[in-house]
Design an enzyme around this catalytic site. Structure first.
Site, short mmCIF file in Angstrom:
data_model
loop_
_atom_site.label_atom_id
_atom_site.label_comp_id
_atom_site.label_asym_id
_atom_site.label_seq_id
_atom_site.Cartn_x
_atom_site.Cartn_y
_atom_site.Cartn_z
N GLY A 1 0.65 -5.01 0.85
CA GLY A 1 -0.58 -5.08 0.05
C GLY A 1 -0.38 -5.81 -1.27
O GLY A 1 -1.34 -6.34 -1.84
N GLU B 1 4.71 -5.18 7.27
CA GLU B 1 3.95 -4.12 7.95
C GLU B 1 4.37 -3.84 9.38
O GLU B 1 4.36 -2.69 9.83
CB GLU B 1 2.44 -4.47 7.93
CG GLU B 1 1.77 -4.29 6.59
CD GLU B 1 1.81 -5.53 5.71
OE1 GLU B 1 2.62 -6.44 5.99
OE2 GLU B 1 1.05 -5.58 4.74
N ALA C 1 0.87 -1.17 0.00
CA ALA C 1 0.00 0.00 0.00
C ALA C 1 0.91 1.22 0.00
O ALA C 1 2.08 1.14 0.40
CB ALA C 1 -0.89 -0.03 1.23
N GLU D 1 -0.72 -9.40 -0.42
CA GLU D 1 -2.15 -9.60 -0.11
C GLU D 1 -2.99 -9.63 -1.38
O GLU D 1 -3.95 -10.40 -1.48
CB GLU D 1 -2.63 -8.50 0.85
CG GLU D 1 -1.99 -8.63 2.23
CD GLU D 1 -2.22 -7.43 3.11
OE1 GLU D 1 -1.80 -6.31 2.70
OE2 GLU D 1 -2.79 -7.57 4.19
N1 CO8 Z 1 4.59 3.18 -0.80
C1 CO8 Z 1 4.99 4.35 -1.33
N2 CO8 Z 1 6.11 4.48 -2.06
C2 CO8 Z 1 6.84 3.39 -2.27
C3 CO8 Z 1 6.49 2.14 -1.75
C4 CO8 Z 1 5.29 2.05 -0.99
N3 CO8 Z 1 4.84 0.90 -0.48
N4 CO8 Z 1 7.42 1.24 -2.12
C5 CO8 Z 1 8.33 1.90 -2.84
N5 CO8 Z 1 8.00 3.20 -2.94
C6 CO8 Z 1 8.71 4.26 -3.65
C7 CO8 Z 1 9.95 4.70 -2.87
O1 CO8 Z 1 9.62 5.60 -1.86
C8 CO8 Z 1 10.77 5.31 -3.98
O2 CO8 Z 1 10.28 6.59 -4.24
P1 CO8 Z 1 11.32 7.81 -4.56
O3 CO8 Z 1 12.01 7.41 -5.85
O4 CO8 Z 1 10.44 9.01 -4.71
O5 CO8 Z 1 12.27 7.86 -3.42
C9 CO8 Z 1 10.43 4.44 -5.20
O6 CO8 Z 1 9.22 3.76 -4.87
C10 CO8 Z 1 11.48 3.40 -5.50
O7 CO8 Z 1 11.71 2.66 -4.30
P2 CO8 Z 1 13.17 2.45 -3.67
O8 CO8 Z 1 14.09 3.55 -4.04
O9 CO8 Z 1 13.00 2.18 -2.21
O10 CO8 Z 1 13.61 1.12 -4.45
P3 CO8 Z 1 14.58 -0.01 -3.93
O11 CO8 Z 1 14.87 -0.88 -5.11
O12 CO8 Z 1 15.74 0.55 -3.20
O13 CO8 Z 1 13.71 -0.84 -2.85
C11 CO8 Z 1 11.72 -1.93 -2.02
C12 CO8 Z 1 12.55 -1.53 -3.27
C13 CO8 Z 1 12.50 -2.97 -1.21
C14 CO8 Z 1 10.42 -2.52 -2.50
C15 CO8 Z 1 11.48 -0.68 -1.14
O14 CO8 Z 1 10.96 0.35 -1.95
C16 CO8 Z 1 10.53 -0.92 -0.02
O15 CO8 Z 1 10.90 -1.48 1.02
N6 CO8 Z 1 9.25 -0.45 -0.18
C17 CO8 Z 1 8.25 -0.55 0.85
C18 CO8 Z 1 7.75 -1.95 0.96
C19 CO8 Z 1 6.73 -2.06 2.07
O16 CO8 Z 1 7.02 -1.84 3.23
N7 CO8 Z 1 5.50 -2.41 1.71
C20 CO8 Z 1 4.43 -2.56 2.65
C21 CO8 Z 1 3.68 -1.29 2.81
S1 CO8 Z 1 2.46 -1.40 4.07
C22 CO8 Z 1 1.21 -2.25 3.36
O17 CO8 Z 1 1.24 -2.66 2.24
C23 CO8 Z 1 0.04 -2.45 4.23
C24 CO8 Z 1 -1.19 -2.97 3.49
C25 CO8 Z 1 -2.41 -2.82 4.36
C26 CO8 Z 1 -2.73 -1.38 4.59
C27 CO8 Z 1 -3.83 -1.20 5.55
C28 CO8 Z 1 -3.99 0.28 5.82
C29 CO8 Z 1 -4.52 0.61 7.08
#
Ligand code: CO8
Length: 258
Positions: free
Chosen positions: A109, A132, A64, A112
């Site tokens: 997400g 998460e 998400a 999921e």
């Molecule tokens: N949300 C928003 N932006 C994201 C997300 C995300 N989940 N994932 C990646 N991005 C963005 C980064 O911020 C980055 O943006 P920018 O270029 O502006 O800095 C761009 O995508 C590229 O990402 P990275 O530079 O981090 O790329 P890497 O190759 O270094 O890393 C990863 C890739 C490992 C996937 C890393 O981006 C990461 O860890 N992302 C987050 C993953 C995560 O934690 N996902 C779970 C989110 S929580 C969730 O899904 C909960 C669901 C239920 C919600 C219920 C709500 C109440």
């Protein structure tokens, strides 16, 4: 018509590609609304299978959208979680099978979303995880509901409590995905499975999906009775008559879905 999802069709197969490359296809409310709109109007008589994938070769869905969630309060968090959960439930209960073609990160997400699909296949670079708790939340798009059902309680708890992602081969080993293929072959593999499904009697496939989903949480006697009722309904279809007649005459059948 949509900004963040692309729709293609190949004969009776529809393909939905989530496309927000700047955030690795992270799901925000707009994307969820677009998916919801598409699924609401999905024509299950026209299409026999839906494939869901992500744009690019790096990420299926990286979760998400954290930037959208960062400042939510309690009721807003609940509303956001409910939005995703309801869209994913629409996928799970869609009258045709849905295949997740996981082309990279399937985190939070994203994992999921894949789990709400009937069948998951992935590329060798795919990573699955529920990170998460490292963000101070729990899986909120039904991950705590579906992960244990798919891979068992022990592995689900390990994945969710540690937040550590697993590679494609480990996802295959624990039964989270059905197949792992090289990235360039991913969509061909998804199409191959989709075409196999599409060649079968659509009402029977729909009935089988309904049975498997509905019977999972019933007790065995109730489930057997439920299956028997739906099995009986199959004999009221032209597809059953045509399918069996063709078998007995050693002919090829084309199912009409009637
Ligand atoms: N949300 C928003 N932006 C994201 C997300 C995300 N989940 N994932 C990646 N991005 C963005 C980064 O911020 C980055 O943006 P920018 O270029 O502006 O800095 C761009 O995508 C590229 O990402 P990275 O530079 O981090 O790329 P890497 O190759 O270094 O890393 C990863 C890739 C490992 C996937 C890393 O981006 C990461 O860890 N992302 C987050 C993953 C995560 O934690 N996902 C779970 C989110 S929580 C969730 O899904 C909960 C669901 C239920 C919600 C219920 C709500 C109440």
């Amino acid at each position: 018509m949509y900004n963040y999802i692309k729709i293609e069709e190949k004969n009776a197969i529809a393909i939905l590609t989530i496309s927000a490359p700047k955030s690795l296809n992270a799901l925000n409310t707009t994307i969820l609304n677009e998916m919801d709109n598409y699924l609401t109007h999905f024509d299950c008589n026209r299409y026999r299978c839906l494939i869901i994938t992500g744009d690019g070769e790096k990420s299926f869905v990286a979760g998400a959208d954290i930037s959208e969630m960062a400042n939510l309060n309690e009721p807003q968090g609940q509303t956001f979680g409910n939005r995703g959960a309801m869209v994913f439930r629409k996928i799970e209960t869609l009258h045709v099978p849905v295949i997740a073609a996981v082309n990279g990160f399937a985190l939070g997400g994203g994992c999921e979303l894949a789990m709400a699909c009937d069948i998951r296949i992935c590329s060798e670079n795919a990573r699955f995880g529920q990170p998460e708790v490292g963000l101070g939340i729990i899986p909120g798009f039904s991950g705590t509901v579906r992960l244990a059902r798919l891979v068992g309680m022990g592995m689900a708890k390990q994945l969710i409590y540690t937040g550590k992602p697993i590679k494609a081969d480990e996802a295959l080993r624990i039964g989270l995905v059905n197949a792992v293929v090289p990235q360039p072959e991913l969509m061909d593999k998804a199409m191959e499975i989709a075409n196999q499904i599409a060649a079968n009697a659509p009402l029977a496939v729909k009935a089988a999906k309904l049975c498997i989903n509905s019977e999972y949480d019933m007790d065995v006697d109730e489930a057997i009775l439920y299956e028997n009722g739906i099995f009986g309904h199959c004999f009221a279809t032209e597809d059953q008559k045509n399918g069996m007649k063709a078998f007995l005459n050693k002919e090829k059948v084309t199912f009409e879905g009637k």
